[in-house]
Enzyme design. Structure first.
Site, short mmCIF file in Angstrom:
data_model
loop_
_atom_site.label_atom_id
_atom_site.label_comp_id
_atom_site.label_asym_id
_atom_site.label_seq_id
_atom_site.Cartn_x
_atom_site.Cartn_y
_atom_site.Cartn_z
CE LYS A 147 -0.15 3.11 4.86
NZ LYS A 147 -0.08 3.22 6.32
CG ASN B 197 -1.74 1.21 1.38
OD1 ASN B 197 -1.78 2.05 0.48
ND2 ASN B 197 -2.43 1.34 2.51
CD GLU C 190 -2.92 5.43 6.88
OE1 GLU C 190 -2.94 5.42 5.64
OE2 GLU C 190 -2.01 4.88 7.55
CD GLU D 120 -3.34 -2.45 7.44
OE1 GLU D 120 -2.25 -2.67 6.91
OE2 GLU D 120 -3.98 -1.39 7.26
CG HIS E 15 -5.85 1.83 5.42
ND1 HIS E 15 -5.34 2.79 6.27
CD2 HIS E 15 -4.85 0.94 5.20
CE1 HIS E 15 -4.08 2.47 6.55
NE2 HIS E 15 -3.76 1.36 5.92
N GLY F 26 2.48 2.37 10.88
CA GLY F 26 3.41 3.49 10.74
C GLY F 26 4.14 3.86 12.02
CB SER G 288 5.28 -1.64 12.09
OG SER G 288 4.86 -0.31 12.37
P1 13P Z 1 3.06 0.50 7.69
O1 13P Z 1 3.58 -0.79 7.10
O2 13P Z 1 3.76 1.71 7.19
O3 13P Z 1 2.95 0.41 9.17
O4 13P Z 1 1.55 0.65 7.15
C1 13P Z 1 0.70 -0.42 7.24
C2 13P Z 1 -0.53 -0.13 6.48
O5 13P Z 1 -1.31 0.72 6.86
C3 13P Z 1 -0.75 -0.87 5.24
O6 13P Z 1 -2.03 -0.65 4.75
#
Ligand code: 13P
Length: 254
Positions: free
Chosen positions: A11, A9, A96, A164, A94, A170, A210
């Site tokens: 982002k 992803n 976010e 997640e 997600h 993150g 992560s």
């Molecule tokens: P990170 O791997 O940067 O923690 O992000 C995970 C994520 O949100 C994947 O959709």
């Protein structure tokens, strides 16, 4: 038999030129990995270009979000009908989207139904916040998110569920393999309650939060975890290749 899925992803990272350059660094190596489905989810603006670059490879393409109406006066939105000629998957719910953009369980359920109508495969993300985790509410939150997202869905064959935990995204603070195993097992239990054991055991559940080349094996060796949804580490070509390579070694279906 569940084919492992390693999804990147990206982002809100990469211009079209940067996306092309990143893919150019990894497409050769990723294309040689067997027994694992590899999926890239770049920003909307790069989908068409990346689709062109992926022609002739087995690497899949996905979007990071969409709106649930097919078309109309929804300025700035992208529909499932627009995405389905470009890609096979779409990430929905997600954390976010849930927390930065206030998407509710109901909104996510509308999006899941719209994606399925357009023959896009939804990756439904679920996950608890830190305070929910600490209050022992993980199962309650995950159960609610999952049941809501799957409201009115008859056939779950094309779905993927991504666990997640919000506190792991993150932050560099990944869940432990044991935490991810326990919650993934619970997700499969809920899927079984809703759709029966046979269906539940055919659905892929992946872990995100992560994930790095250094810790991915800890997740992949759990029986209920069928892959990873990778954020930051998917923007580093060598690291993402290593993650996919390890998945092939540990779980690859040949
Ligand atoms: P990170 O791997 O940067 O923690 O992000 C995970 C994520 O949100 C994947 O959709």
């Amino acid at each position: 038999m569940r084919i492992p899925l390693i999804a990147g992803n990206w982002k809100m990272n990469t211009t079209v030129a940067e996306a092309q350059a990143l893919l150019a660094q990894m497409s050769g190596a990723l294309g040689r990995i067997e027994g694992v489905e590899i999926l890239l989810c770049p920003p909307f603006v790069s989908l068409a270009t990346i689709k062109g670059m992926l022609q002739g490879t087995t690497i899949r393409l996905g979007a990071q979000n969409m709106y649930w109406e097919d078309k109309g006066a929804f300025t700035g939105e992208i529909s499932s009908l627009m995405l389905s000629p470009l890609c096979q998957y779409v990430i929905l719910g997600h954390s976010e989207r849930r927390h930065v953009f206030q998407e509710s369980d109901e909104v996510i359920a509308c999006k899941v139904r719209s994606a399925l109508r357009a023959h896009l495969r939804p990756i439904i993300c679920v996950g608890e916040r830190l305070e929910e985790n600490e209050a022992g509410q993980t199962r309650e939150v995950i159960g609610r998110q999952l049941k809501s997202a799957l409201t009115g869905i008859g056939d779950i064959d094309s779905l993927v569920v991504a666990y997640e935990p919000v506190w792991a995204i993150g932050t560099g603070r990944a869940a432990t393999g044991e935490q991810a195993r326990a919650t993934s097992g619970f997700i499969r239990l809920v899927l079984g309650e809703l759709f029966g054991q046979a269906k539940a055991s055919s659905i892929r559940i992946i872990y995100g939060g992560s994930v790095t080349a250094a810790n991915v094996a800890e997740f992949l060796c759990q029986p209920d975890i069928d892959g990873a949804l990778v954020g930051g580490a998917s923007l580093k070509a060598l690291e993402f290749i290593s993650i996919a390579d390890q998945a092939a070694g540990l779980k690859g279906r040949r």
